[in-house]
Write an enzyme that holds these catalytic residues in place. Structure first.
Site, PDB file in Angstrom:
ATOM      1  N   GLN A 167       0.976  -1.268  -0.031  1.00  0.00           N
ATOM      2  CA  GLN A 167      -0.330  -0.198  -0.187  1.00  0.00           C
ATOM      3  C   GLN A 167       0.725   1.259   0.252  1.00  0.00           C
ATOM      4  OE1 GLN A 167      -3.498   0.963   0.000  1.00  0.00           O
ATOM      5  NE2 GLN A 167      -2.682   2.895  -0.113  1.00  0.00           N
ATOM      6  N   GLN A 169      -0.385   4.464  -0.900  1.00  0.00           N
ATOM      7  CA  GLN A 169      -0.755   5.473  -0.711  1.00  0.00           C
ATOM      8  C   GLN A 169      -0.643   6.369   0.694  1.00  0.00           C
ATOM      9  OE1 GLN A 169      -4.277   6.580  -2.092  1.00  0.00           O
ATOM     10  NE2 GLN A 169      -4.428   8.278  -1.135  1.00  0.00           N
ATOM     11  N   GLY A 300     -10.770   0.410  -0.887  1.00  0.00           N
ATOM     12  CA  GLY A 300      -9.703   0.653  -2.305  1.00  0.00           C
ATOM     13  C   GLY A 300      -8.510   1.362  -2.950  1.00  0.00           C
ATOM     14  N   MET A 301      -8.053   0.851  -3.357  1.00  0.00           N
ATOM     15  CA  MET A 301      -7.235   1.263  -3.584  1.00  0.00           C
ATOM     16  C   MET A 301      -6.411   2.284  -5.013  1.00  0.00           C
ATOM     17  SD  MET A 301      -4.639   3.413  -2.847  1.00  0.00           S
ATOM     18  CE  MET A 301      -3.345   4.589  -4.221  1.00  0.00           C
ATOM     19  N   GLU A 302      -6.745   2.995  -5.711  1.00  0.00           N
ATOM     20  CA  GLU A 302      -6.491   3.289  -7.294  1.00  0.00           C
ATOM     21  C   GLU A 302      -5.591   3.237  -8.073  1.00  0.00           C
ATOM     22  OE1 GLU A 302      -6.629   4.931  -4.284  1.00  0.00           O
ATOM     23  OE2 GLU A 302      -5.734   7.168  -5.379  1.00  0.00           O
ATOM     24  N   ASN A 303      -4.825   1.535  -7.903  1.00  0.00           N
ATOM     25  CA  ASN A 303      -3.817   1.375  -8.406  1.00  0.00           C
ATOM     26  C   ASN A 303      -3.744   1.525  -9.466  1.00  0.00           C
ATOM     27  OD1 ASN A 303      -2.049   1.530  -5.735  1.00  0.00           O
ATOM     28  ND2 ASN A 303      -3.053  -0.269  -5.245  1.00  0.00           N
ATOM     29  N   HIS A 326     -15.540   4.968  -7.620  1.00  0.00           N
ATOM     30  CA  HIS A 326     -15.050   5.696  -6.414  1.00  0.00           C
ATOM     31  C   HIS A 326     -13.465   4.943  -7.218  1.00  0.00           C
ATOM     32  CE1 HIS A 326     -13.057   8.542  -3.331  1.00  0.00           C
ATOM     33  NE2 HIS A 326     -12.338   7.360  -3.898  1.00  0.00           N
ATOM     34  N   GLU A 327     -13.063   4.253  -7.164  1.00  0.00           N
ATOM     35  CA  GLU A 327     -11.908   4.000  -7.610  1.00  0.00           C
ATOM     36  C   GLU A 327     -11.287   4.007  -9.258  1.00  0.00           C
ATOM     37  OE1 GLU A 327      -9.402   3.754  -5.256  1.00  0.00           O
ATOM     38  OE2 GLU A 327     -11.261   3.244  -3.510  1.00  0.00           O
ATOM     39  N   HIS A 330     -10.773   7.556 -10.028  1.00  0.00           N
ATOM     40  CA  HIS A 330      -9.729   8.123 -10.366  1.00  0.00           C
ATOM     41  C   HIS A 330      -8.783   7.896 -11.216  1.00  0.00           C
ATOM     42  CE1 HIS A 330      -9.030   8.900  -5.745  1.00  0.00           C
ATOM     43  NE2 HIS A 330      -9.528   8.388  -5.451  1.00  0.00           N
ATOM     44  N   GLU A 349      -9.264  12.837  -3.761  1.00  0.00           N
ATOM     45  CA  GLU A 349     -10.604  12.637  -3.364  1.00  0.00           C
ATOM     46  C   GLU A 349     -11.935  13.394  -3.714  1.00  0.00           C
ATOM     47  OE1 GLU A 349     -10.120   9.800  -2.781  1.00  0.00           O
ATOM     48  OE2 GLU A 349      -7.979   9.532  -2.260  1.00  0.00           O
ATOM     49  N   ASP A 407      -1.524  10.715   6.045  1.00  0.00           N
ATOM     50  CA  ASP A 407      -2.867  10.239   6.173  1.00  0.00           C
ATOM     51  C   ASP A 407      -2.688  10.483   7.138  1.00  0.00           C
ATOM     52  OD1 ASP A 407      -1.488   9.075   4.038  1.00  0.00           O
ATOM     53  OD2 ASP A 407      -1.445   7.212   5.533  1.00  0.00           O
ATOM     54  N   TYR A 415     -12.710  14.860   1.367  1.00  0.00           N
ATOM     55  CA  TYR A 415     -14.447  13.790  -0.226  1.00  0.00           C
ATOM     56  C   TYR A 415     -14.881  14.773   0.196  1.00  0.00           C
ATOM     57  CZ  TYR A 415     -10.868   9.631   0.849  1.00  0.00           C
ATOM     58  OH  TYR A 415      -9.520   8.362   1.040  1.00  0.00           O
ATOM     59  N   ARG A 588      -9.240  -3.302   7.804  1.00  0.00           N
ATOM     60  CA  ARG A 588      -9.577  -2.183   6.677  1.00  0.00           C
ATOM     61  C   ARG A 588     -10.188  -1.114   8.146  1.00  0.00           C
ATOM     62  NH1 ARG A 588     -15.515  -1.058   3.508  1.00  0.00           N
ATOM     63  NH2 ARG A 588     -14.433   1.163   2.853  1.00  0.00           N
TER      64      ARG A 588
HETATM   65  N1  BES Z   1      -7.246   6.761  -2.099  1.00  0.00           N
HETATM   66  C1  BES Z   1      -7.712   6.252  -1.364  1.00  0.00           C
HETATM   67  C2  BES Z   1      -7.236   5.436  -0.642  1.00  0.00           C
HETATM   68  C3  BES Z   1      -6.411   6.342   0.412  1.00  0.00           C
HETATM   69  C4  BES Z   1      -6.589   7.345   0.851  1.00  0.00           C
HETATM   70  C5  BES Z   1      -5.560   5.404   1.039  1.00  0.00           C
HETATM   71  C6  BES Z   1      -5.447   8.226   1.561  1.00  0.00           C
HETATM   72  C7  BES Z   1      -4.023   5.871   1.702  1.00  0.00           C
HETATM   73  C8  BES Z   1      -4.466   7.837   2.019  1.00  0.00           C
HETATM   74  C9  BES Z   1      -9.318   5.346  -2.140  1.00  0.00           C
HETATM   75  O1  BES Z   1      -9.439   5.351  -3.077  1.00  0.00           O
HETATM   76  C10 BES Z   1     -10.312   5.554  -0.924  1.00  0.00           C
HETATM   77  O2  BES Z   1     -11.302   6.942  -1.226  1.00  0.00           O
HETATM   78  N2  BES Z   1     -10.889   4.626  -0.344  1.00  0.00           N
HETATM   79  C11 BES Z   1     -12.042   4.551   0.306  1.00  0.00           C
HETATM   80  C12 BES Z   1     -13.129   4.428  -0.256  1.00  0.00           C
HETATM   81  C13 BES Z   1     -14.115   5.132  -0.717  1.00  0.00           C
HETATM   82  C14 BES Z   1     -15.391   4.893  -1.679  1.00  0.00           C
HETATM   83  C15 BES Z   1     -14.152   6.510  -0.181  1.00  0.00           C
HETATM   84  C16 BES Z   1     -11.668   3.441   1.483  1.00  0.00           C
HETATM   85  O3  BES Z   1     -10.745   2.806   1.512  1.00  0.00           O
HETATM   86  O4  BES Z   1     -12.776   3.645   1.989  1.00  0.00           O
HETATM   87 ZN    ZN Z   2     -10.072   7.415  -3.201  1.00  0.00          ZN
END
Ligand code: BES
Ligand code: ZN
Length: 635
Positions: A167, A169, A300-303, A326-327, A330, A349, A407, A415, A588
């Site tokens: 991971q 990000q 999720g993570m948008e790799n 969402h992903e 991105h 975001e 973070d 968001y 999670r």
């Molecule tokens: N890019 C983020 C995950 C992230 C955020 C990783 C900040 C590291 C630091 C990803 O796109 C995301 O926003 N995931 C959300 C889901 C979304 C539907 C809101 C999650 O993981 O809950």
């Molecule tokens: Zn996101």
């Protein structure tokens, strides 16, 4: 004025040498050498790199994945652009064990690891010779912490093979890749990865060759010929199988999860097709998804080319697939046009949350979208309250990070406040004009870093056009730079949850929970119900809810989480076995962090948290664990 101009010209010449242009893949030339933004608001406080002096343009990894020692090791060959008189290049490094650093021709380069900062690693300072254009780092990653999580077979679904995932990000990739780990420093990359047979490696890039088996190892090759922010380099290794979902979509996961994952993801191809209609061409070729073991720290993570997903999105009824929208979104907001620094995280975001709901609207209709907007506004208001209220500095869309870990600042503000502002603009200029602007933004900023200031300038030039009344009506400077939420917020549709709110009212008036209504509710309606119940409820009312609605047994992890939050807030003992099971089944962060936080803040909950953590902490990725430790949990 003259001095500034000269400086900019000199910088562009220094960083845009034609030798580099000649090496870059044809599709990515202009963007690979796009100059680093020179404005003060684009300085990344979370990286040690000084890209205006020397920057990485391409990373070639050649790595062995060793499950015994829990390390990846081998070489990283970096192509660099530099000022002719640059004396050194600075990379980001978090715990890498370096054996040697040489130039492309085999000559040793002097290096040192400078003073670090908590959580951020340290600068890896490498001396450059006058003609150094390539650097080869021979290294291995440290066995603990950072981006990589190593799972034993019993932490997987299949229970037979080990598993590795990363991971990146926001700033974790420096723990396994020696490069400049800053979102504004885009890099093309390639990798040769050796794993023990019969495991499979996947990465966030197309395969560059068919896998081969050599001396008991399987060898995988990947190549990303588009310049990406380095946090988007990702890997996973395990017992993985693939199933196609459409013409350029598919899913990877462990064999035991493949049927369920593919069924849940059956709308993916349609999402990609609709997203292209909304936002412009999908520029990454394939859109595949990897469904990970429960340790994965995010929803999720948008790799790029390979979104990573928590297995907890599988509810059996596709009710949580807005996560996929969402992903996928991105792929434009974040991966094409990327926040220059983490302080501009809302550009990733917030834009993505807006775009996600546009996709959801096309696939699942305006009512579902209105419900998700409403839940989103609740989350925004909660985040404002948790971040110091309407005057809290971190409620700004563009906060100051200072020396904090990125973070620790990112929250629902980026968001939901970001998405709400875009919705406001859309409603004022009309969909047609807004959508044209949205496509234009991704077109002109494709493969480039973007800042909040660039956003404001672009909106003014292309949508506001000196319309003073519109400018005053939108109040964009307040949205972007002031704390709290401006009064011109478009409120949630009050009818979005009309049925649920009736059910809530009868329960609050003292009647038994309406199981028949609950059975009709979709997931978002159930979440509305659970999050709008009075926060303080006596045990008999909680027991009534649990029994008639089977909350503790819900197969929907979002619903179960909402129930457990309520149970913990009320010290509801009958929910504790289910709570402990939940904390041992899912890593999670969105679920685990608030539950542990609430438990640790209450003498009733502390022993529950401590025993769950002792039993389950190896399930949690380091990015989650570092926060759990701040609550006082110890392993
Ligand atoms: N890019 C983020 C995950 C992230 C955020 C990783 C900040 C590291 C630091 C990803 O796109 C995301 O926003 N995931 C959300 C889901 C979304 C539907 C809101 C999650 O993981 O809950
Ligand atoms: Zn996101």
């Amino acid at each position: 004025m003259r001095i500034t101009t000269l400086f900019v010209v000199a910088t562009v010449i220094a960083l845009g040498g034609c030798d580099v242009k000649d090496q870059a893949p044809a599709t990515a030339v202009s963007s690979a050498i796009a100059p680093i933004l020179t404005s003060p608001d684009a300085v990344d406080t979370a990286s040690f790199a000084k890209p205006l002096i020397a920057r990485v343009t391409h990373v070639a990894l050649d790595l062995d994945v060793d499950f015994q020692s829990k390390r990846v090791g081998g070489t990283a060959t970096l192509d660099i652009e530099r000022k002719p008189d640059a004396k050194e290049i600075i990379l980001d490094d978090d715990g890498l064990e370096i054996a040697s650093i040489t130039d492309g021709a085999g000559g040793a380069l002097a290096y040192k690891v400078g003073a670090g900062r908590p959580d951020m690693g340290a600068p890896l300072i490498i001396a450059l010779k006058p003609d150094t254009k390539r650097i080869v780092v021979d290294y291995r990653s440290a066995p603990d912490g950072g981006a990589l999580q190593w799972l034993s077979p019993d932490q997987t679904v299949g229970k037979k093979q080990p598993y590795l995932f990363s991971q990146g990000q926001s700033i974790f990739n420096r723990s396994w890749i020696p490069t400049q780990d800053s979102p504004g420093i885009r890099q093309t990359w390639a990798a040769t990865i050796r794993v023990p047979a019969p495991l499979t490696a996947v990465m966030s890039a197309p395969r560059a060759a068919e896998p081969a088996t050599v001396n008991g190892q399987r060898v995988f090759r990947f190549a990303m010929d588009k310049p990406v922010a380095p946090y988007l380099i990702a890997i996973a290794v395990g017992d993985l199988q693939f199933r196609s979902l459409g013409k350029n979509t598919g899913v990877w996961t462990e064999p035991a999860m493949l049927d369920a994952a593919a069924a849940e993801l059956s709308d993916t191809q349609k999402m990609v097709d609709e997203a292209e209609r909304l936002f412009g061409p999908y520029r990454w070729g394939r859109y595949d998804l990897l469904v990970l073991p429960p340790s994965f720290p995010y929803g999720g993570m948008e790799n790029p080319t390979l979104t990573f997903l928590t297995p907890s999105f599988i509810a059996g009824d596709k009710s949580l697939v807005s996560l996929v929208a969402h992903e996928l979104a991105h792929s434009w907001s974040g991966n094409l046009a990327t926040n220059a620094t983490w302080a501009d995280g809302w550009l990733n975001e917030g834009m993505t949350t807006y775009a996600e709901r546009r996709i959801v609207e096309v696939l699942y209709g305006p009512k579902v979208t209105a419900q998700q907007i409403s839940l989103g506004l609740d989350a925004m208001n909660k985040a404002v309250a948790e971040n110091g209220g309407p005057s809290g500095p971190d409620t700004r869309l563009r906060p100051e990070l200072g020396t904090r870990h990125p973070d620790d600042v990112s929250s629902e503000i980026a968001y939901e406040k970001g998405s709400a502002m875009l919705r406001l603009i859309e409603q004022n200029v009309g969909r047609e004009r807004f959508d044209a602007w949205f496509r234009h933004w991704f077109e002109v900023n494709a493969f480039k870093p973007v800042t909040t200031a660039m956003f404001l300038t672009d909106i003014r030039q292309n949508l506001i056009n000196n319309d003073k009344a519109l400018e005053a009506k939108l109040r964009l400077e307040d949205w972007l730079y002031k704390p709290g939420v401006p009064a011109n917020l478009i409120p949630a549709d009050p009818t979005a949850f009309a049925d649920v709110d009736k059910s809530l009212a009868t329960f609050v008036a003292g009647r038994a929970p309406d199981a028949a209504a609950w059975a009709r509710f979709n997931t978002d309606e159930r979440l509305r119900f659970l999050t709008h119940l009075p926060r303080a409820l006596p045990a008999d009312r909680l027991a009534a809810l649990d029994h008639s609605l089977a909350l503790g047994r819900s197969g929907n992890m979002e619903v179960r989480f909402a129930w457990l939050e309520l149970a913990v807030a009320n010290r509801f003992d009958p929910a504790v076995p289910g709570l402990e099971q939940f904390l041992g089944a899912i890593g999670r962060g969105k679920f685990v962090k608030p539950l542990y936080k609430a438990l640790m803040a209450d003498p009733w909950g502390r022993p529950i948290a401590e025993r769950s953590y002792a039993r389950s902490h190896s399930l949690y990725h380091s990015s989650v664990d570092r926060e759990l430790k701040t609550y006082g949990l110890k392993s």
